[in-house]
Design a protein around this motif. Structure first.
Motif, PDB file in Angstrom:
ATOM      1  N   LEU A   1       6.153  -1.561  -6.332  1.00 37.19           N
ATOM      2  CA  LEU A   1       4.689  -0.890  -6.676  1.00 37.19           C
ATOM      3  C   LEU A   1       3.896  -0.580  -5.587  1.00 37.19           C
ATOM      4  N   GLU A   2       3.220   0.453  -5.529  1.00 37.44           N
ATOM      5  CA  GLU A   2       2.193   0.727  -4.661  1.00 37.44           C
ATOM      6  C   GLU A   2       0.924   0.693  -5.532  1.00 37.44           C
ATOM      7  N   CYS A   3       0.131  -0.075  -4.733  1.00 38.32           N
ATOM      8  CA  CYS A   3      -1.427  -0.295  -5.173  1.00 38.32           C
ATOM      9  C   CYS A   3      -2.328  -0.999  -4.158  1.00 38.32           C
ATOM     10  N   PRO A   4      -2.752   0.026  -3.173  1.00 38.99           N
ATOM     11  CA  PRO A   4      -3.582  -0.414  -2.221  1.00 38.99           C
ATOM     12  C   PRO A   4      -4.556  -1.392  -2.465  1.00 38.99           C
ATOM     13  N   GLU A   5      -5.339  -1.291  -3.780  1.00 40.02           N
ATOM     14  CA  GLU A   5      -6.428  -2.103  -4.339  1.00 40.02           C
ATOM     15  C   GLU A   5      -5.985  -3.489  -4.445  1.00 40.02           C
TER      16      GLU A   5
ATOM     17  N   LYS B   1       0.789  -1.128   0.214  1.00 33.39           N
ATOM     18  CA  LYS B   1       0.071  -0.037   0.070  1.00 33.39           C
ATOM     19  C   LYS B   1       0.744   1.277  -0.079  1.00 33.39           C
ATOM     20  N   SER B   2       1.954   1.143   0.757  1.00 31.26           N
ATOM     21  CA  SER B   2       2.832   2.318   0.956  1.00 31.26           C
ATOM     22  C   SER B   2       4.168   1.711   1.205  1.00 31.26           C
ATOM     23  N   PHE B   3       5.184   2.534   0.968  1.00 33.59           N
ATOM     24  CA  PHE B   3       6.547   2.341   1.097  1.00 33.59           C
ATOM     25  C   PHE B   3       7.358   3.263   2.171  1.00 33.59           C
ATOM     26  N   ALA B   4       8.097   3.042   2.929  1.00 33.45           N
ATOM     27  CA  ALA B   4       8.927   4.238   3.680  1.00 33.45           C
ATOM     28  C   ALA B   4       9.922   4.858   2.418  1.00 33.45           C
ATOM     29  N   ARG B   5       9.736   6.002   2.205  1.00 27.58           N
ATOM     30  CA  ARG B   5      10.515   6.853   1.230  1.00 27.58           C
ATOM     31  C   ARG B   5      11.858   6.274   1.189  1.00 27.58           C
ATOM     32  N   ILE B   6      12.895   5.961   2.005  1.00 26.59           N
ATOM     33  CA  ILE B   6      13.969   5.952   1.926  1.00 26.59           C
ATOM     34  C   ILE B   6      14.333   4.244   1.516  1.00 26.59           C
TER      35      ILE B   6
END
Length: 168
Positions: free
Chosen positions: A103-107, A85-90
């Motif tokens: 890849l970010e994809c919450p669905e 759903k999300s990643f830490a930026r670093i």
């Protein structure tokens, strides 16, 4: 970039200390790091993961310290990509630098289950859960990031560019 593999599903806030415990940071050897990938979270991961398999996780994957060892361990273990759903930026940037597609994809994360077979077309951002037939769309990487990943990471790409400039 096309990937296909069995899903290893994990929750939220999977930090880099869980991805590769600090007791193994005395090496940067990818093969050695791979042997200990996720061992404090899933003792069976290394024995079950096969080349091409995919990690699917909830929010904030890769939080914690900024160690590059974490994406190296994941990639060296045979994981083709990580969907969250999300990643830490670093962690996100370290993954790109190491040539690990994320890849970010919450669905997709909400719908994909542990053990599902998933295919990913990272060029278009298409994620297909082959087990259920569901299709999802993540934001694809821009061409310059695709190039970094395709070449195995930022160091490999930089070496190629410098060699070209020197006429090698």
């Amino acid at each position: 970039m096309q990937f296909r593999g069995t899903v290893f599903r994990y929750g939220r806030d999977i930090d880099t200390d869980v991805i590769i415990p600090a007791r193994y940071l005395n090496t940067s050897d990818p093969a050695e790091l791979a042997k200990h990938c996720l061992e404090d979270l899933d003792k069976t991961f290394v024995s079950r993961v096969k080349p091409g398999d995919i990690i699917v996780a909830d929010e904030n994957f890769g939080c914690g310290s900024s160690r590059e060892h974490a994406p190296v361990a994941i990639k060296a273990a045979g994981v083709s990509c990580v969907i969250a759903k999300s990643f830490a930026r670093i962690f996100y940037r370290n993954s790109i630098n190491m040539g690990l597609p994320i890849l970010e994809c919450p669905e997709a994360v909400d719908a994909i289950s542990d053990g599902d077979v998933v295919s990913v077309d990272a060029d278009t951002g298409t994620i297909t859960d082959e087990t259920t037939g569901a299709v999802f769309h993540a934001q694809p990487f821009p061409p310059f990031i695709q190039e970094i990943i395709n070449e195995g990471g930022l160091v490999a790409r930089t070496k190629r560019v410098l060699a070209e400039k020197r006429g090698e």
